[in-house]
Write a protein that holds these residues in place. Structure first.
Motif, short mmCIF file in Angstrom:
data_model
loop_
_atom_site.label_atom_id
_atom_site.label_comp_id
_atom_site.label_asym_id
_atom_site.label_seq_id
_atom_site.Cartn_x
_atom_site.Cartn_y
_atom_site.Cartn_z
N GLY A 1 0.79 -1.09 0.06
CA GLY A 1 0.21 -0.02 0.08
C GLY A 1 0.82 1.25 -0.02
N ARG B 1 2.49 2.98 2.19
CA ARG B 1 2.04 3.74 3.39
C ARG B 1 3.07 4.61 4.24
N THR C 1 -4.83 2.13 12.48
CA THR C 1 -5.81 1.92 11.17
C THR C 1 -4.83 1.31 10.08
N VAL C 2 -3.69 2.24 9.92
CA VAL C 2 -2.98 1.83 8.82
C VAL C 2 -2.26 0.56 9.19
N ASP D 1 -4.68 -2.24 8.33
CA ASP D 1 -5.06 -2.48 6.82
C ASP D 1 -3.72 -3.24 6.19
N ASN E 1 -7.95 3.95 0.18
CA ASN E 1 -6.90 3.50 1.22
C ASN E 1 -5.64 3.85 0.43
N ASP F 1 -7.87 7.30 4.23
CA ASP F 1 -8.65 6.50 5.16
C ASP F 1 -8.35 7.01 6.61
#
Length: 376
Positions: free
Chosen positions: A281, A283, A317-318, A321, A360, A365
């Protein structure tokens, strides 16, 4: 603008998080001191992070960094998923309604250089090759020693000490932050290949090997990165053009960890110093820059004590996910991998799935920055 704040602020670490923090403080009239153990910014040919998401571009727009990124970055138009070469799912980024594309591709080293460029007008440059050695574990009155490259040592007692010094943070370890979590058993491998001619850089592809996965990501106009859980993955690469050279190769383990609080007294953590997770992702760098921008705003507002309470939910949250996504792409059970291949094509016909994925990927998100009107 650019004047020294009443508070002395020492930022330890000059990667994307530390640079973004110094820049966001500087444009609010707060001049921080920035030191780093590294000798300089990340090498352009060894950039671990490649993706700059829409949230980061929103955050860095006011500083002028986003315009520099957009002029150089490569726009992703598709995310492709296949199994043993058979296409399963394609998600078009053009369907995402936002000011920015969910993810732009730009090596981390280039992003760091753009941040450095925008810091120069404020008279701020990192003090490279300066190792931070904690001299006191008192979080209310932090004291550190700086060991400079020329052998000089210096004792510093800042009003605020901010650790942006990476996953092995000296600040985190010295000032009593716990860092619970776990590491995956399997290793990940990567290799960057440069080709004799430009290649298609408009998409990311994940090809399930059942078990394992082989990912293809663009780096620049003639270079691609391949990422896999299979140590012999390079024998399974389909090269789109004649190979000139393998420019970089590495392997690593993935951990999922985050501190239980992102501040203790006058000591704060941001980026990898506070949380580490899978690269799924893209992130990592983006979440660190997001930490930096929130902390700079809160310091300028005199609300830095709210930092941990506001950021930890986003971090959780991250991590949740990325853990879920990593488990999904690294499935080994043959029944589950077969089920995955059956279900993924159905997602092509369910708009909500594509929209959630792109949201996302865009970093939208987590709560939007309240200081930017209309931010997503």
């Amino acid at each position: 603008m650019g004047e020294t704040s009443e508070k002395s602020i020492l930022i330890a670490g000059a990667g994307p998080t530390g640079l973004a923090l110094a820049l966001e403080l500087a444009r609010r009239g707060i001049k921080a001191r920035l030191v780093a153990k590294a000798a300089g910014p990340a090498p352009l040919h060894e950039s671990r992070a490649l993706g700059v998401n829409a949230r980061t571009l929103t955050l860095l727009e006011a500083s002028g960094v986003s315009a520099l990124i957009l002029a150089k970055a490569r726009r992703l138009t598709k995310f492709k998923i296949a199994s043993s070469g058979k296409p399963l799912l394609t998600i078009e980024t053009e369907s995402f309604r936002s000011r920015y594309c969910p993810i732009q591709i730009l090596p981390q080293g280039q992003t760091e250089r753009f941040l450095l460029q925008r810091l120069l007008p404020f008279g701020i440059t990192p003090e490279w090759s300066a190792e931070l050695i904690p001299a006191s574990g008192d979080v209310q009155k932090p004291v550190v020693t700086l060991q400079h490259a020329d052998g000089r040592t210096e004792t510093v007692a800042p009003d605020l000490l901010i650790g942006t010094d990476g996953a092995h943070s000296a600040v985190r370890q010295a000032f009593g932050f716990t860092f619970p979590g776990n590491a995956l058993e399997s290793r990940f491998f990567l290799a960057d290949y440069r080709y004799a001619q430009p290649v298609d850089t408009g998409f990311i592809e994940m090809n399930f090997l059942n078990p394992g996965v082989l990912g293809r990501l663009p780096v620049n106009e003639d270079t691609l990165r391949y990422l896999s859980t299979d140590a012999d993955f390079e024998t399974r690469i389909y090269h789109p053009a004649m190979v000139l050279e393998r420019t970089w190769a590495s392997d690593f383990r993935i951990s999922f960890r985050h501190v239980e609080t992102m501040s203790r007294g006058k000591v704060y953590l941001a980026g990898d110093a506070a949380h580490v997770h899978s690269p799924a992702g893209a992130r990592g760098m983006n979440l660190g820059i997001e930490d930096a921008c929130w902390l700079a705003w809160l310091i300028a507002e005199g609300r830095e004590k709210d930092y941990s309470a506001l950021r930890l939910p986003a971090v959780r949250t991250v991590l949740r996910d990325t853990r879920r996504n990593t488990a999904f792409i690294t499935l080994k059970n043959p029944i589950l991998t077969r089920l995955r291949s059956l279900l993924l094509p159905l997602a092509n016909h369910i708009p909500g799935i594509s929209n959630a994925f792109l949201r996302n990927a865009a970093g939208q998100d987590t709560p939007p920055p309240p200081w930017i009107p209309g931010a997503q």
